[in-house]
Every structure is written in structure tokens, then in C-alpha cells.
Motif scaffolding. Sequence first.
Motif, PDB file in Angstrom:
ATOM      1  N   ILE A  41       7.690   3.741  -7.725  1.00  0.00           N
ATOM      2  CA  ILE A  41       7.173   2.372  -7.794  1.00  0.00           C
ATOM      3  C   ILE A  41       5.731   2.318  -7.284  1.00  0.00           C
ATOM      4  N   LEU A  42       5.492   3.036  -6.184  1.00  0.00           N
ATOM      5  CA  LEU A  42       4.162   3.046  -5.571  1.00  0.00           C
ATOM      6  C   LEU A  42       3.113   3.635  -6.511  1.00  0.00           C
ATOM      7  N   CYS A  43       3.463   4.707  -7.194  1.00  0.00           N
ATOM      8  CA  CYS A  43       2.481   5.440  -8.006  1.00  0.00           C
ATOM      9  C   CYS A  43       2.392   4.966  -9.454  1.00  0.00           C
ATOM     10  N   LEU A  44       3.481   4.395  -9.975  1.00  0.00           N
ATOM     11  CA  LEU A  44       3.537   4.127 -11.410  1.00  0.00           C
ATOM     12  C   LEU A  44       3.553   2.649 -11.778  1.00  0.00           C
ATOM     13  N   THR A  45       3.609   1.762 -10.805  1.00  0.00           N
ATOM     14  CA  THR A  45       3.652   0.334 -11.102  1.00  0.00           C
ATOM     15  C   THR A  45       2.612  -0.414 -10.277  1.00  0.00           C
ATOM     16  N   ASP A  46       2.523  -1.713 -10.511  1.00  0.00           N
ATOM     17  CA  ASP A  46       1.608  -2.557  -9.740  1.00  0.00           C
ATOM     18  C   ASP A  46       2.247  -3.084  -8.456  1.00  0.00           C
ATOM     19  N   PHE A  47       3.540  -2.792  -8.273  1.00  0.00           N
ATOM     20  CA  PHE A  47       4.251  -3.292  -7.093  1.00  0.00           C
ATOM     21  C   PHE A  47       4.145  -2.278  -5.950  1.00  0.00           C
ATOM     22  N   TRP A  48       2.918  -1.990  -5.545  1.00  0.00           N
ATOM     23  CA  TRP A  48       2.689  -0.971  -4.522  1.00  0.00           C
ATOM     24  C   TRP A  48       3.304  -1.352  -3.181  1.00  0.00           C
ATOM     25  N   GLN A  49       3.382  -2.664  -2.908  1.00  0.00           N
ATOM     26  CA  GLN A  49       3.915  -3.105  -1.611  1.00  0.00           C
ATOM     27  C   GLN A  49       5.391  -2.738  -1.456  1.00  0.00           C
ATOM     28  N   ILE A  50       6.193  -3.080  -2.464  1.00  0.00           N
ATOM     29  CA  ILE A  50       7.623  -2.806  -2.377  1.00  0.00           C
ATOM     30  C   ILE A  50       7.873  -1.309  -2.451  1.00  0.00           C
ATOM     31  N   GLY A  51       7.054  -0.590  -3.222  1.00  0.00           N
ATOM     32  CA  GLY A  51       7.177   0.863  -3.294  1.00  0.00           C
ATOM     33  C   GLY A  51       6.891   1.514  -1.950  1.00  0.00           C
ATOM     34  N   TYR A  53       7.075   0.064   0.950  1.00  0.00           N
ATOM     35  CA  TYR A  53       8.112  -0.365   1.891  1.00  0.00           C
ATOM     36  C   TYR A  53       9.348   0.516   1.785  1.00  0.00           C
ATOM     37  N   ILE A  54       9.830   0.734   0.577  1.00  0.00           N
ATOM     38  CA  ILE A  54      11.019   1.564   0.360  1.00  0.00           C
ATOM     39  C   ILE A  54      10.756   2.998   0.807  1.00  0.00           C
ATOM     40  N   LEU A  55       9.564   3.504   0.504  1.00  0.00           N
ATOM     41  CA  LEU A  55       9.181   4.865   0.881  1.00  0.00           C
ATOM     42  C   LEU A  55       9.218   5.039   2.406  1.00  0.00           C
ATOM     43  N   CYS A  56       8.596   4.117   3.117  1.00  0.00           N
ATOM     44  CA  CYS A  56       8.532   4.193   4.585  1.00  0.00           C
ATOM     45  C   CYS A  56       9.906   3.999   5.217  1.00  0.00           C
ATOM     46  N   LEU A  57      10.723   3.150   4.611  1.00  0.00           N
ATOM     47  CA  LEU A  57      12.074   2.914   5.122  1.00  0.00           C
ATOM     48  C   LEU A  57      12.914   4.184   5.042  1.00  0.00           C
ATOM     49  N   SER A  58      12.821   4.891   3.926  1.00  0.00           N
ATOM     50  CA  SER A  58      13.597   6.122   3.763  1.00  0.00           C
ATOM     51  C   SER A  58      13.112   7.209   4.727  1.00  0.00           C
ATOM     52  N   ILE A  59      11.795   7.306   4.918  1.00  0.00           N
ATOM     53  CA  ILE A  59      11.249   8.297   5.852  1.00  0.00           C
ATOM     54  C   ILE A  59      11.717   8.020   7.275  1.00  0.00           C
ATOM     55  N   VAL A 179       6.633  -4.691  12.508  1.00  0.00           N
ATOM     56  CA  VAL A 179       5.627  -5.711  12.221  1.00  0.00           C
ATOM     57  C   VAL A 179       4.772  -5.287  11.022  1.00  0.00           C
ATOM     58  N   GLY A 180       4.378  -4.014  11.001  1.00  0.00           N
ATOM     59  CA  GLY A 180       3.583  -3.499   9.891  1.00  0.00           C
ATOM     60  C   GLY A 180       4.316  -3.576   8.572  1.00  0.00           C
ATOM     61  N   MET A 181       5.621  -3.355   8.584  1.00  0.00           N
ATOM     62  CA  MET A 181       6.411  -3.397   7.345  1.00  0.00           C
ATOM     63  C   MET A 181       6.438  -4.793   6.746  1.00  0.00           C
ATOM     64  N   GLN A 182       6.502  -5.820   7.590  1.00  0.00           N
ATOM     65  CA  GLN A 182       6.495  -7.183   7.070  1.00  0.00           C
ATOM     66  C   GLN A 182       5.102  -7.615   6.619  1.00  0.00           C
ATOM     67  N   LEU A 183       4.078  -7.124   7.306  1.00  0.00           N
ATOM     68  CA  LEU A 183       2.711  -7.369   6.830  1.00  0.00           C
ATOM     69  C   LEU A 183       2.470  -6.682   5.500  1.00  0.00           C
ATOM     70  N   LEU A 184       3.057  -5.496   5.323  1.00  0.00           N
ATOM     71  CA  LEU A 184       2.932  -4.756   4.078  1.00  0.00           C
ATOM     72  C   LEU A 184       3.495  -5.559   2.911  1.00  0.00           C
ATOM     73  N   LEU A 185       4.602  -6.250   3.157  1.00  0.00           N
ATOM     74  CA  LEU A 185       5.205  -7.087   2.119  1.00  0.00           C
ATOM     75  C   LEU A 185       4.563  -8.468   2.046  1.00  0.00           C
ATOM     76  N   ALA A 186       3.630  -8.749   2.953  1.00  0.00           N
ATOM     77  CA  ALA A 186       2.991 -10.073   3.016  1.00  0.00           C
ATOM     78  C   ALA A 186       4.034 -11.169   3.156  1.00  0.00           C
ATOM     79  N   ASN A 187       4.949 -10.982   4.100  1.00  0.00           N
ATOM     80  CA  ASN A 187       6.042 -11.926   4.352  1.00  0.00           C
ATOM     81  C   ASN A 187       5.748 -12.752   5.603  1.00  0.00           C
TER      82      ASN A 187
END
Length: 249
Positions: A41-51, A53-59, A179-187
Amino acid sequence: MDNSNFEDENRSARLHGTHSPQNISLYGFFLGCLFTFGLGILCLTDFWQIGGYILCLSIFHHLEYLLTALYKPENLQLDSYLLNHSTAYTIAIFVGLFEYFLEDFSFLSQKNTPGFVRWVSILLVLCGQIIRTLAMHTAKASFNHQVVDYKAQEHVLVTWGIYKYLRHPSYFGFYVWSVGMQLLLANPISLLLYLYALNRFFAGRIVYEEITLHRFFGQKYKDYCSETWTWLPLVYPKKNCPPSAEQSE
């Protein structure tokens, strides 16, 4: 031996908290798929935020298990992934995702995160993860996911490395990461809810843990408290132990 009974017991153990090879593989496979999905999602779509977020959550969850396996294998269990950390944690993740998609589809312009906020969020997520990982790496066998009420033989007071500058670096790292994860999603709503929940959780957790550590290490821990800060805003950022910890003598 009845093979059918063995297969039934083996099957019933899956996804029921048993630290079995099957469950370890399933959890690891799930996190690997999550990582790949987020990266795609991060590399292939425009939804870099959700991509992202999911990437960092799994790590995050994979590192929790990996570091426990490296430094405290006797305590290793399926819960070490922290995937089922608590009901509140699970709800918080889904609330954040719900807000993101609701605002993204309803008010698209609100999700165009300003460049400054974007870089701040990325910096917070990276710093939070690095600080928490360093804390677990430095403490090694002295690190526990739960506050323990007894002092194990290998449990020492860690005052070097990152603990020289932060009294509870694993908590600080998780706080900053969240806190950074929610800022990343702009929530904006979830950010406020996260701040409230984090402050409420750590306000109680830190006092309880410091009472326990003061009981374990006595004056040595009190001296350590006088030299370090938690740096957790609105929780207990000061030097010295909380008053309740000093009264535990």
C-alpha cells in the motif's frame, strides 16, 4: 493411540493462547502478511498513511516477540507478540482505523496532512520504536511485559545505556510511538483519545511499578529516581519517586 483424538486436541490448541509451533507460525505468518500488505500500500498506492501505519504496527508486534525470545526465552509465550495486549488496545486500533477511513471518504481534504505534521509523525514513530527497542535490548533479562511482584535472581537495576537518561524508556517509547501513529493517520479525535488513555494508564502503572522497584532495590532505586526523569507529559515527568513509592518503606 487414537489419531483422531490427537488431531482434535491439536486443532483445538490453535489460536487459543497455546505457545505451540502451530500458533507461533500462524502469528508470525499473519504479521508477515500484514507487513507485506502495508509495504504494498505504501509503495504502490496513494494511501501512504494507512500503508505506513500497517507496516509500523506489524514491525512493533514482531519485535516484541523477537526481543523476548532473545533475552528472556523462559518467559516467552504467545502473548509476547502483544497482539492480544488488552481489549482497550484492540478497540483503540480499530477506532483509529475507523476514524481514518470515515474522514478519508467523507472529508478527503482533511487527510491531506501538512508536510510538517507528516515529518513530525514519521519522526515520532521511528524514535518511539527505537527507544522502546533499545530499552528492551539494554534491560535484557530484567525486562518484563508485566510488572512482577517478586525479584528474580537475574533481575538487576538497570541504570546504564538509555536508562541513564530515561527512567522508563520502554513506556516513553510506546507513548511517543502511539502518538506518532495517530498523527501519521491525521486522526485528531483518536489522538486526543490516545493521549487521555495513555496518560491514565501510565499514571497508575508507573506508580505501581516504582513502588515494586523501590521494594526490590531500596535506597539504590531512590537514588536512581533522583537522577532521572520519565519525561512522560502529564504522567510523572519529575525526578524522584512518586510519594506513594517513598511511603512504601
